[in-house]
Design a protein around this motif. Sequence first.
Motif, mmCIF file in Angstrom:
data_model
loop_
_atom_site.group_PDB
_atom_site.id
_atom_site.type_symbol
_atom_site.label_atom_id
_atom_site.label_comp_id
_atom_site.label_asym_id
_atom_site.label_seq_id
_atom_site.Cartn_x
_atom_site.Cartn_y
_atom_site.Cartn_z
ATOM 1 N N GLY A 178 -7.219 -9.866 -4.662
ATOM 2 C CA GLY A 178 -6.034 -10.645 -5.098
ATOM 3 C C GLY A 178 -5.400 -10.109 -6.447
ATOM 4 N N ALA A 179 -5.331 -8.719 -6.234
ATOM 5 C CA ALA A 179 -4.871 -8.069 -7.361
ATOM 6 C C ALA A 179 -3.113 -8.330 -7.839
ATOM 7 C CB ALA A 179 -5.148 -6.542 -7.222
ATOM 8 N N GLY A 222 -5.318 -6.322 -2.104
ATOM 9 C CA GLY A 222 -4.393 -7.642 -1.775
ATOM 10 C C GLY A 222 -3.681 -7.431 -0.428
ATOM 11 N N HIS A 223 -3.317 -8.933 0.015
ATOM 12 C CA HIS A 223 -2.733 -9.005 1.243
ATOM 13 C C HIS A 223 -1.293 -8.825 1.215
ATOM 14 C CE1 HIS A 223 -2.459 -11.750 5.049
ATOM 15 N NE2 HIS A 223 -2.919 -10.412 5.399
ATOM 16 N N GLY A 224 -0.523 -8.957 0.076
ATOM 17 C CA GLY A 224 0.697 -8.880 0.038
ATOM 18 C C GLY A 224 1.098 -7.776 -0.339
ATOM 19 N N GLU A 225 1.939 -6.708 0.537
ATOM 20 C CA GLU A 225 2.060 -5.589 -0.140
ATOM 21 C C GLU A 225 3.186 -5.411 -1.199
ATOM 22 O OE1 GLU A 225 4.542 -3.152 2.777
ATOM 23 O OE2 GLU A 225 5.386 -4.905 3.809
ATOM 24 N N GLU A 279 -5.191 -1.117 -1.914
ATOM 25 C CA GLU A 279 -5.915 -1.262 -0.575
ATOM 26 C C GLU A 279 -5.137 -2.659 -0.020
ATOM 27 O OE1 GLU A 279 -7.743 0.110 1.397
ATOM 28 O OE2 GLU A 279 -8.551 1.845 0.686
ATOM 29 N N ILE A 280 -4.531 -2.522 1.004
ATOM 30 C CA ILE A 280 -3.595 -3.647 1.578
ATOM 31 C C ILE A 280 -4.636 -4.177 2.394
ATOM 32 C CG2 ILE A 280 -1.777 -4.557 2.966
ATOM 33 C CD1 ILE A 280 -1.160 -3.442 0.104
ATOM 34 N N ALA A 281 -5.314 -5.467 2.437
ATOM 35 C CA ALA A 281 -6.353 -5.773 3.334
ATOM 36 C C ALA A 281 -6.507 -7.472 2.980
ATOM 37 C CB ALA A 281 -7.716 -5.236 2.938
#
Length: 607
Positions: free
Chosen positions: A282-283, A307-310, A334-336
Amino acid sequence: MTYRQRIGLLILIDSFIVLTAVFFSQFLVNATVYVITMPIVMSSVTLLLSHHFFSFRYKLYRKAWQYASIGELMMIFKAVTFSIAVAAMVQLIVMKDVFIRLLSVTWMLHILLIGGSRFAWRIVRDTYMIDGSSKKRTLIVGAGSAGTMVARQLLNNCDSELLPTAFIDDDVKKQHLDILGIPVVGGVDQIEKQVQELAIENIVIAIPSLSKKQLNTIVAECAKTKVKTQTLPMLEDLMTGKVSVNQFRDVQVEDLLGREPVEMDIESISEDITNHVVLVTGAGGSIGSEICRQIAKFRPKALILLGHGENSIYSIEMELKDTYGNDLIQFVTEIADIQDAKKMMSIMGAYRPHVVYHAAAHKHVPLMERNPEEAVKNNLIGTLNVAKAASRFGVSTFVMISTDKAVNPTSVMGATKRLAEMVIQNMNNGSKTKFVAVRFGNVLGSRGSVIPRFKKQIAEGGPVTVTHPDMVRYFMTIPEASRLVIQAGALAEGGEIFVLDMGEPVKIVNLAQNLIRLSGHSIDDISIEFTGIRPGEKLFEELLKENEVHEQQVYPKIYIGKTADLYIEEIEQIIATYANLDKAALKEALLNLANNKVAAPKLMSIG
């Protein structure tokens, strides 16, 4: 006028002043100015040359005399005194005598004329060049060094729109005195009265050392006046030169809420972070990004931004690289999705972080009430995925960010965070990794929090919507919340739930009123409407259940909760069957389990 022309004019004026002082002092001492003797000529030449030497030595020709003050007066005193001393030495060497009376009178005339000529520029500027009628009459709260500095800069700045008119200070020794020609008219309790009597249009609070409680008191008095209130910039911004002391900012609600900040144990934190690999989930979020900023100060070997949001991940990556570069610290993105267990294992195995800060979560109470299955997938299953990966690859410390809504939860969001706490406390029992959670209240200025919403409503002219007149919440700033998370990681022994002493809770309606006033409006201008409590909300938040409380602090302002019952089998049942339950049944099962009602009918029907 060029610089050389200015220097030439000053040398010419000073030469005239020196010769005038010498010959006029001769008239005062000997009652004659017509007798030009060799001693007089020699003294005049010596004094003239030494004056110019010391004027250059003390940079009197470089001073901006329209801003002259005590410092410039001291330079004049030194230059003139040393010039007279040189003249006396020459008289003693050449004529074996010193004309003490003549030199004494010359010294006095010299200082009077040089000082007068210079300060005349200041007088002309203050009298004729500064138009006080077009400036806002300003009351400065604080007559100490900061307040005096503010007043001096405002007086010296022709372009400033503020005119210092009076000081307010609770120090009775300063009251009824004048500072820089500005009266100290009374204490804080006199603010409302003095604003009316002096037709004040602006207030500046100039006391950097104020505590939250003292600032609240002053702002409350200023709010009675409906006059715009400002304060000094942040001390760190002043020290780093980002802003000057006269670049005031509006008083913000963040200045008034929360507690005095807790100092960090730098040494213990450095041991966990410096030269280690650190991963933050959640960075890109409000808390996660601030944790990254705080961690970067400790110079980790690498900081993994997951995090999920690029867009948000890109934003924090660029900010950190611009601040620290990519040489001292390796920043990796890391987008994950934390719901992807296989990807979590892959990332954890690739980087082998020493510490993991788990900030990724769904946090909006009303949204999770309508989508309980998403709360389970992200807050519960996602946490379990990251925790298992951390344990599998030997992470030293895993810190999960929790919430006060996990205590006696009435919402799906709070329930899933409470169950996530149980998961990591259980993980701690069978792992070499130290698993801990950190609970705190609402974070000022975070995405979706109440303050940005209130500000938007005020900017649109109102009304400001509050759910209930008795609704209260704990508040803390984003940097403070992030520091607590990092400090908890350094204190972790495994299995703890850390809780910050957040002081007194704040009424949301009072918060709204403060925001309205600080925005330069009155309650009459911007109305407040009560909309009713939303699903899942509580009037009062708690940080620990009664059976969880340890009274002793483990660190200043930080408490630790006792380990409560862990219902792992029941949590596994929910994870296995949540997709088969309708929203109402899933919500009831989550709340029952989070509130220790394991025998509730809906929970027993799962599986």
